[in-house]
Design a protein around this motif. Structure first.
Motif, mmCIF file in Angstrom:
data_model
loop_
_atom_site.group_PDB
_atom_site.id
_atom_site.type_symbol
_atom_site.label_atom_id
_atom_site.label_comp_id
_atom_site.label_asym_id
_atom_site.label_seq_id
_atom_site.Cartn_x
_atom_site.Cartn_y
_atom_site.Cartn_z
ATOM 1 N N GLN A 246 45.765 35.615 25.162
ATOM 2 C CA GLN A 246 47.056 36.143 24.699
ATOM 3 C C GLN A 246 47.400 35.599 23.309
ATOM 4 O O GLN A 246 47.913 36.337 22.456
ATOM 5 N N LEU B 72 43.480 32.522 30.055
ATOM 6 C CA LEU B 72 44.457 33.607 29.894
ATOM 7 C C LEU B 72 45.383 33.354 28.700
ATOM 8 O O LEU B 72 45.692 34.273 27.933
ATOM 9 N N LYS C 71 49.970 42.165 26.533
ATOM 10 C CA LYS C 71 49.912 41.507 25.221
ATOM 11 C C LYS C 71 48.513 40.978 24.893
ATOM 12 O O LYS C 71 48.341 40.200 23.971
ATOM 13 N N ILE C 72 47.523 41.382 25.690
ATOM 14 C CA ILE C 72 46.140 40.942 25.452
ATOM 15 C C ILE C 72 45.329 42.107 24.903
ATOM 16 O O ILE C 72 45.365 43.212 25.457
ATOM 17 N N TYR D 143 50.854 34.761 31.920
ATOM 18 C CA TYR D 143 50.370 35.648 30.853
ATOM 19 C C TYR D 143 50.939 37.044 31.041
ATOM 20 O O TYR D 143 51.472 37.385 32.104
ATOM 21 N N ASP D 144 50.821 37.842 29.998
ATOM 22 C CA ASP D 144 51.248 39.243 30.042
ATOM 23 C C ASP D 144 50.051 40.090 29.613
ATOM 24 O O ASP D 144 49.676 40.096 28.432
ATOM 25 N N ALA D 145 49.452 40.781 30.558
ATOM 26 C CA ALA D 145 48.230 41.555 30.278
ATOM 27 C C ALA D 145 48.452 42.592 29.183
ATOM 28 O O ALA D 145 47.518 42.936 28.434
ATOM 29 N N SER E 172 45.513 37.350 20.632
ATOM 30 C CA SER E 172 46.073 38.698 20.460
ATOM 31 C C SER E 172 47.378 38.666 19.676
ATOM 32 O O SER E 172 47.568 39.416 18.715
ATOM 33 N N GLU E 173 48.289 37.766 20.076
ATOM 34 C CA GLU E 173 49.612 37.699 19.433
ATOM 35 C C GLU E 173 49.520 37.243 17.981
ATOM 36 O O GLU E 173 50.253 37.723 17.121
ATOM 37 N N LEU F 257 42.921 42.742 33.675
ATOM 38 C CA LEU F 257 42.883 42.434 32.244
ATOM 39 C C LEU F 257 42.243 43.572 31.463
ATOM 40 O O LEU F 257 41.337 44.245 31.968
#
Length: 448
Positions: A347, A343, A166-167, A162-164, A350-351, A192
């Motif tokens: 994401q 996770l 992008k959350i 995951y990419d924090a 969010s995306e 996070l």
């Protein structure tokens, strides 16, 4: 051939002390060292009252046969899956009975590299060694025990998924069910941007709020209540050893694991087109549709962690999902995780800038399902035969229990590997009333 009742398809599990006790754990500890020629064994345990005594006996058996023990203490099953290759151990053993009642416990095994060890891949040999008393390793020096903490390494390893950044800063209800995940969530929390609302967070072997099994409808209400009270964006609840997580949308609706499989498969294939996705036979139509629409390839496997992981390795699948909320990832040593899906869903929401409810609503409408319905029976195998006779006019498959497919609906019935239960799953093509009618028809037959 003589058998031990607690040796199941993919672990050792049963009531303590009748089916599983310190004597058996001690002998199994010895046998595992001899069978695998192990020099280092990683062990961990869940929060159950019987876990410490089983861990002590297991450790005694392992060390007396000359192997060293790395002891993680209280942890989740996926920490064993991560820790065994991370520490280059020859085997890993998790003491857990997951979602079973408090009087149960179990031993789950992996070999080097976290390759699972089921009945057909080592456990039957261990069973025979125990029965014959053929588990001693002669002329060895007693192994050492090292208590070890790999929590930070474990949590940092999850960053590849995951990419924090992008959350979104969601408000999320997290229900540990007084199982083992509390400490892991506390370590993850600062990484996070979300606000965690913690429910039944402290590990407690008394299970004061019921066994941590969110598949039981009566166990879901505390998560729903907290979600609605705090106007949260998402609710997540875990089972006792946190290898499974369960999702609730922004309205408090419980989302069947089946639709999460489709959602994760679609999301993973978007970034990795053409890859293979493994699924179980219980509920299938939505997964097949989502995977094929996203340009992936579906591969069916028998249910259960040992079988899914083996199939994923065989076909080099990037992801495997079971409707029972087990999610497996190639880059996680082909192992299941209860944190990675959490996770990924954060994401994805969010995306896509969508709530979980909106992300799954079309899937639920297209393929309504019953969810898994369990019935306790004295002779489940005989009932399975009766069902096969009654529905012999459908397209039948017996890979795992009995799956029968008609044009607009299908079902799967299978026996539990751990309890005297028959498990039923029904789905239809866009017709909830038909699904409900057929579910009732099958339940009437099962319970007659």
């Amino acid at each position: 051939m003589e058998k031990i009742a607690s040796f199941k398809a993919y672990d050792i599990r049963g009531k303590v002390p009748g089916d599983l006790n310190v004597d058996l754990a001690y002998k199994v500890g010895k046998a595992i060292v001899k069978y695998l020629n192990a020099k280092k064994v990683l062990i961990g345990m869940d929060v159950r009252k019987s876990s410490p005594e089983l861990a002590e006996a297991l450790t005694k058996g392992i060390t007396e046969n000359g192997a060293d023990v790395y002891d993680l203490g209280l942890c989740g099953t996926e920490m064993i899956y991560f820790g065994t290759p991370h520490l280059n151990a020859d085997a890993g053993v998790m003491i857990t009975a997951s979602h079973n009642p408090p009087e149960y416990n179990g031993l789950k095994f992996v070999k080097k590299g976290s390759v699972p060890m089921g009945y057909d891949s080592g456990l039957s040999e261990i069973e025979q060694m125990v029965l014959k008393g053929d588990f001693e390793v002669e002329g060895v020096q007693k192994g050492k025990v090292e208590k070890i903490d790999i929590m930070n390494d474990f949590i940092n390893n999850l960053k590849q998924f995951y990419d924090a950044k992008k959350i979104n800063p969601f408000k999320v209800v997290v229900n540990a069910g007084n199982g083992c995940i509390g400490p892991a969530l506390d370590t993850l929390e600062p990484l996070l941007p979300i606000k965690m609302i913690k429910v039944f967070h402290e590990p407690d072997s008394n299970f004061p709020n019921g066994v941590p099994n969110p598949l039981l409808p009566e166990n879901r209400q505390p998560t729903i209540d907290a979600l609605l009270e705090h106007k949260a964006d998402l609710g997540v609840a875990w089972d006792g050893d946190y290898d499974r997580c369960f999702f609730f949308d922004e309205k408090g609706n419980f989302i069947e694991g089946y639709y999460i499989v489709g959602l994760l498969a679609k999301s993973i294939l978007k970034k990795n087109p053409g890859e293979k996705i493994v699924h179980d036979p219980r509920l299938t139509w939505n997964t097949i549709k989502e995977v094929e629409a996203a340009g992936g390839e579906v591969v069916q496997s028998v249910s259960g962690h040992a079988f899914i992981k083996q199939k994923m390795r065989e076909v080099n699948a990037i992801y495997g999902g079971e409707m029972s909320a087990h999610h497996y990832f190639r880059d996680n040593y082909y192992s299941d995780s209860g944190i990675i899906p959490f996770l990924l869903i954060l994401q994805l929401m969010s995306e896509e800038n969508k709530t979980l409810g909106r992300l799954v609503e079309e899937m639920i409408a297209a393929y309504p399902c019953s969810g898994e319905i369990n019935t306790k029976l004295e002779n489940p195998a005989a009932k399975l035969e009766e069902i096969k006779q009654k529905y012999s006019d459908g397209k039948m498959e017996t890979l795992d229990g009995v799956s029968v497919e008609y044009e607009n609906w299908r079902f799967n019935v299978r026996l539990s590997n751990t309890e005297p239960l028959i498990r039923l799953n029904v789905e239809s093509k866009g017709d909830r009333k038909l699904m409900e009618k057929k579910t009732q028809e099958l339940l009437n037959l099962i319970r007659s």
